[in-house]
Every structure is written in structure tokens, then in C-alpha cells.
Write a protein that holds these residues in place. Sequence first.
Motif, PDB file in Angstrom:
ATOM      1  N   ASP A 182       0.843  -1.194   0.000  1.00  0.00           N
ATOM      2  CA  ASP A 182       0.000   0.000   0.000  1.00  0.00           C
ATOM      3  C   ASP A 182       0.883   1.251   0.000  1.00  0.00           C
ATOM      4  N   PRO A 184       1.589   5.237  -2.085  1.00  0.00           N
ATOM      5  CA  PRO A 184       0.911   6.255  -2.897  1.00  0.00           C
ATOM      6  C   PRO A 184       0.981   5.957  -4.391  1.00  0.00           C
ATOM      7  N   ASN A 186       1.166   2.981  -5.885  1.00  0.00           N
ATOM      8  CA  ASN A 186       0.249   1.895  -6.225  1.00  0.00           C
ATOM      9  C   ASN A 186      -1.213   2.349  -6.171  1.00  0.00           C
ATOM     10  N   ARG A 187      -1.527   3.209  -5.239  1.00  0.00           N
ATOM     11  CA  ARG A 187      -2.901   3.737  -5.180  1.00  0.00           C
ATOM     12  C   ARG A 187      -3.225   4.565  -6.415  1.00  0.00           C
ATOM     13  N   PRO A 191      -6.557   3.050  -8.754  1.00  0.00           N
ATOM     14  CA  PRO A 191      -7.427   3.843  -7.868  1.00  0.00           C
ATOM     15  C   PRO A 191      -8.715   3.139  -7.454  1.00  0.00           C
ATOM     16  N   ASP A 194      -9.166  -2.291  -3.747  1.00  0.00           N
ATOM     17  CA  ASP A 194      -9.467  -2.300  -2.312  1.00  0.00           C
ATOM     18  C   ASP A 194      -8.148  -2.172  -1.561  1.00  0.00           C
ATOM     19  N   PHE A 195      -7.801  -0.953  -1.190  1.00  0.00           N
ATOM     20  CA  PHE A 195      -6.511  -0.712  -0.552  1.00  0.00           C
ATOM     21  C   PHE A 195      -6.364  -1.468   0.766  1.00  0.00           C
ATOM     22  N   TRP A 198      -4.461  -4.717   0.681  1.00  0.00           N
ATOM     23  CA  TRP A 198      -3.029  -4.698   0.390  1.00  0.00           C
ATOM     24  C   TRP A 198      -2.205  -4.794   1.680  1.00  0.00           C
TER      25      TRP A 198
END
Length: 230
Positions: A182, A184, A186-187, A191, A194-195, A198
Motif C-alpha cells: 500500500d 501512494p 500503487n494507489r 485507484p 481495495d486498498f 493490500w
Amino acid sequence: MAGRVLAITGAFGVLGQAVAKAAAAQGCRLALIDYAKDAPGGLPAGEDVFVQGGVDLTDAVAAGAAIDAAADRFGALDALLNIAGGFRWETVEGGSMESWHGLYRMNVLTASNASRSAIPHLKRSAAGRIVNVGSNAALKASVGMGAYAAAKAGVHSLTQALAEELKADGVTVNAVLPSIIDTPANRADMPKADFAAWVAPDDLAAVILFLASEEARAVTGALLPVTGRV
């Protein structure tokens, strides 16, 4: 962990920073090594922290100088945490051979050079440790992951070979195999994911630091999945 000397490569990245902060909280003395020249704000600081930026670990001479400088600064080296690495998504057909060479250098060669340089120092420790960062993607690669998975598979084999090579010397060598971390970046790339499923950098750091501890003496040659709920 109090007083143990840890060299952390890739220390300026998201995972490297998480490991550095967690290790500092446990009283470790830290050598923070990175290819980037300028350290980010928020890294641990003080007399128990030695920061080395601008180090190209794909260069064996540069890697050796950085590791030796860390051992000289603290008078010892107890653990090497090979967090330096890189990622690139591209298909085999549409990609370039440069990606294969580049990812090999960033992932396998950095770990190999740093480990080779650290081994003499780790053998003098009462509990020498090497912890590498592999990838769960290398166990079953998906589309666009060919070069990256192949490089991380190299890290896995390096881990197992070094574990066999060093077990008689009391130095353990293990690797963590995360899924999606998790971060920034990868987010931004995914987007709609489901963070929460991770792997949080702090959780992965906790596993890495256990493997770097004296209590992990019975574990070597392990490729440990740390996959969250992915």
C-alpha cells in the motif's frame, strides 16, 4: 533489537522508511543507504543513524564502500536488509530487453553486491542476518509481470543459495514475499482497488525486523509470503 546495527538499502523509499522508523523505535543503530542523493524528511536522525545517499548498488565497488563505511561507523554490522529494488509493468511482446536488464540490476544485482560486501562483517556478529525483499508475483506471474517476476525469482534463488552458504557461520538469510504494498504510487496506478486488502508498509516492516532479530535464529532459507488479503 536495541543496539543492533542494521544496514538498510533502498532506505529512502516507502518501505525503506517504514523499516527505518520501526527499527529506530526498537533502539537499532542504522545505516540508511539509497541511490537517491537527497534523503526525504522524516527519516530517523541522530548519532545512531548514518545516512548515505547517491550510492549505486549495482556497482560492486560502490556497494562495498557503502557497507564498509557503515560497519566502520558503528564498529559492527548485525543485519543487512536488502530493500532496494524496482518495478516495471510491460508485456514481453510489447516491452524491451532493457527492462529485463534494468530490473535484474535493480533487484538481483543490488542484493547480490550488498550481500557479498556484508558477509565478512555479518560473520563476526553473534547473530548475522540478511533479509531480502522478493515478491509473491514471482511464484505465479501474471500479464505484464514477466521481467519483474523473473528478477524477483532471482532474488528468491539468491536467498536460498546464500542461506546454504552461510548457515554454518550462523548467518541466516531469508526473504519476504509481499503482494501489493500500500504505497501512494500503487494507489495512483490502481485507484479502484481495495486498498485495505493490500499489505501496509508497517506490517511488512514488522516481519522484516523479526527476521533480522536474534529470535529468528531458527529460520533460514525461508521465502515468507506476506500477502495481506490479496
